[in-house]
Design a protein around this motif. Structure first.
Motif, PDB file in Angstrom:
ATOM      1  N   TYR A  15       0.828  -1.198   0.000  1.00 52.50           N
ATOM      2  CA  TYR A  15       0.000   0.000   0.000  1.00 52.50           C
ATOM      3  C   TYR A  15       0.867   1.254   0.000  1.00 52.50           C
ATOM      4  O   TYR A  15       0.627   2.188  -0.768  1.00 52.50           O
ATOM      5  CB  TYR A  15      -0.957  -0.002   1.199  1.00 52.50           C
ATOM      6  CG  TYR A  15      -2.075   0.972   0.992  1.00 52.50           C
ATOM      7  CD1 TYR A  15      -3.216   0.608   0.302  1.00 52.50           C
ATOM      8  CD2 TYR A  15      -1.983   2.282   1.449  1.00 52.50           C
ATOM      9  CE1 TYR A  15      -4.238   1.514   0.073  1.00 52.50           C
ATOM     10  CE2 TYR A  15      -2.994   3.191   1.228  1.00 52.50           C
ATOM     11  CZ  TYR A  15      -4.124   2.801   0.539  1.00 52.50           C
ATOM     12  OH  TYR A  15      -5.124   3.701   0.305  1.00 52.50           O
ATOM     13  N   ARG A  16       1.882   1.265   0.839  1.00 51.43           N
ATOM     14  CA  ARG A  16       2.793   2.420   0.882  1.00 51.43           C
ATOM     15  C   ARG A  16       3.491   2.609  -0.462  1.00 51.43           C
ATOM     16  O   ARG A  16       3.596   3.741  -0.957  1.00 51.43           O
ATOM     17  CB  ARG A  16       3.826   2.236   1.983  1.00 51.43           C
ATOM     18  CG  ARG A  16       3.303   2.426   3.371  1.00 51.43           C
ATOM     19  CD  ARG A  16       4.422   2.209   4.407  1.00 51.43           C
ATOM     20  NE  ARG A  16       3.927   2.299   5.758  1.00 51.43           N
ATOM     21  CZ  ARG A  16       3.705   3.442   6.392  1.00 51.43           C
ATOM     22  NH1 ARG A  16       3.933   4.593   5.803  1.00 51.43           N
ATOM     23  NH2 ARG A  16       3.259   3.431   7.635  1.00 51.43           N
ATOM     24  N   ASP A  17       3.979   1.524  -1.046  1.00 49.08           N
ATOM     25  CA  ASP A  17       4.665   1.613  -2.339  1.00 49.08           C
ATOM     26  C   ASP A  17       3.758   2.199  -3.411  1.00 49.08           C
ATOM     27  O   ASP A  17       4.201   2.950  -4.281  1.00 49.08           O
ATOM     28  CB  ASP A  17       5.156   0.235  -2.799  1.00 49.08           C
ATOM     29  CG  ASP A  17       6.363  -0.273  -2.034  1.00 49.08           C
ATOM     30  OD1 ASP A  17       6.965   0.507  -1.262  1.00 49.08           O
ATOM     31  OD2 ASP A  17       6.698  -1.461  -2.205  1.00 49.08           O
ATOM     32  N   THR A  18       2.485   1.854  -3.345  1.00 48.15           N
ATOM     33  CA  THR A  18       1.534   2.279  -4.367  1.00 48.15           C
ATOM     34  C   THR A  18       1.048   3.712  -4.158  1.00 48.15           C
ATOM     35  O   THR A  18       0.902   4.461  -5.130  1.00 48.15           O
ATOM     36  CB  THR A  18       0.326   1.316  -4.395  1.00 48.15           C
ATOM     37  OG1 THR A  18       0.802  -0.013  -4.599  1.00 48.15           O
ATOM     38  CG2 THR A  18      -0.646   1.686  -5.508  1.00 48.15           C
ATOM     39  N   PHE A  19       0.802   4.113  -2.911  1.00 46.89           N
ATOM     40  CA  PHE A  19       0.081   5.358  -2.676  1.00 46.89           C
ATOM     41  C   PHE A  19       0.812   6.431  -1.870  1.00 46.89           C
ATOM     42  O   PHE A  19       0.294   7.540  -1.742  1.00 46.89           O
ATOM     43  CB  PHE A  19      -1.263   5.063  -2.002  1.00 46.89           C
ATOM     44  CG  PHE A  19      -2.161   4.212  -2.848  1.00 46.89           C
ATOM     45  CD1 PHE A  19      -2.712   4.701  -4.025  1.00 46.89           C
ATOM     46  CD2 PHE A  19      -2.440   2.899  -2.489  1.00 46.89           C
ATOM     47  CE1 PHE A  19      -3.524   3.915  -4.813  1.00 46.89           C
ATOM     48  CE2 PHE A  19      -3.259   2.101  -3.274  1.00 46.89           C
ATOM     49  CZ  PHE A  19      -3.803   2.608  -4.443  1.00 46.89           C
ATOM     50  N   ALA A  20       1.975   6.149  -1.333  1.00 46.83           N
ATOM     51  CA  ALA A  20       2.658   7.136  -0.478  1.00 46.83           C
ATOM     52  C   ALA A  20       2.953   8.436  -1.206  1.00 46.83           C
ATOM     53  O   ALA A  20       2.781   9.520  -0.635  1.00 46.83           O
ATOM     54  CB  ALA A  20       3.946   6.553   0.096  1.00 46.83           C
ATOM     55  N   SER A  21       3.372   8.364  -2.445  1.00 42.70           N
ATOM     56  CA  SER A  21       3.766   9.583  -3.156  1.00 42.70           C
ATOM     57  C   SER A  21       2.590  10.486  -3.510  1.00 42.70           C
ATOM     58  O   SER A  21       2.785  11.662  -3.807  1.00 42.70           O
ATOM     59  CB  SER A  21       4.543   9.223  -4.425  1.00 42.70           C
ATOM     60  OG  SER A  21       3.697   8.552  -5.336  1.00 42.70           O
ATOM     61  N   ALA A  22       1.376   9.964  -3.439  1.00 44.27           N
ATOM     62  CA  ALA A  22       0.204  10.742  -3.858  1.00 44.27           C
ATOM     63  C   ALA A  22      -0.673  11.184  -2.691  1.00 44.27           C
ATOM     64  O   ALA A  22      -1.756  11.725  -2.911  1.00 44.27           O
ATOM     65  CB  ALA A  22      -0.629   9.917  -4.837  1.00 44.27           C
TER      66      ALA A  22
END
Length: 162
Positions: A15-22
């Motif tokens: 989840y962090r890999d997918t959504f942290a930057s956004a």
């Protein structure tokens, strides 16, 4: 032995890999704390209305999906539908066919449960996921608000008839 400890760590990492930057750090931290704790994963794995598929390579998790039985949103016109609540492949396994294999396992599981409609919510800004679901026969039928911490985000609701 329970898969909960492994699933808790792996699911949070995906989840962090997918959504942290956004998303803001505060919203992300609130969401993962509420969603991927060990206690919650133990509860979900013990819940007969949630089916978890966990894929491994070399004894390490590389993908998981969670199906949830329950009432669909109004835009899903099928009472016997099943929700694809979570579908993640770790970054290292993306582009290797793992997602296609996991989707095949999801469809097989849904059929075994005697359902012919699968639905999911996908964030409107996750173009890669939306393209994947279109390739697998899902069609957009509506939307709902998904709470990411304090942020109300729009998820598109996709449906696939099997």
């Amino acid at each position: 032995m329970s898969d909960a400890p492994e699933l808790s760590v792996f699911a949070e990492r995906c989840y962090r890999d997918t959504f942290a930057s956004a998303n803001t750090t505060a919203d992300l931290e609130a969401f993962v704390a509420a969603t991927y704790s060990l206690t919650l994963q133990e509860t979900e794995l013990a819940n007969a209305a949630i089916i978890t598929l966990l894929g491994h390579a070399n004894e390490s998790p590389i993908a998981f999906a969670q199906l949830r039985l329950g009432t669909p949103p109004e835009c899903v016109d099928a009472n016997d539908s099943i929700e694809l609540q979570r579908f993640y492949v770790c970054r290292a396994a993306q582009g290797c066919g793992v997602a296609n294999e996991l989707m095949a396992a999801v469809v097989s599981t849904v059929r075994a449960l005697r359902s012919n409609v699968l639905w999911l919510g996908v964030w409107e800004h996750n173009a890669r996921a939306m393209a994947f679901y279109r390739r697998h026969g899902f069609a957009d039928v509506g939307s709902h608000v998904f709470r990411m911490g304090s942020d109300g985000q729009i998820d598109r609701i996709d449906v696939r008839t099997l």
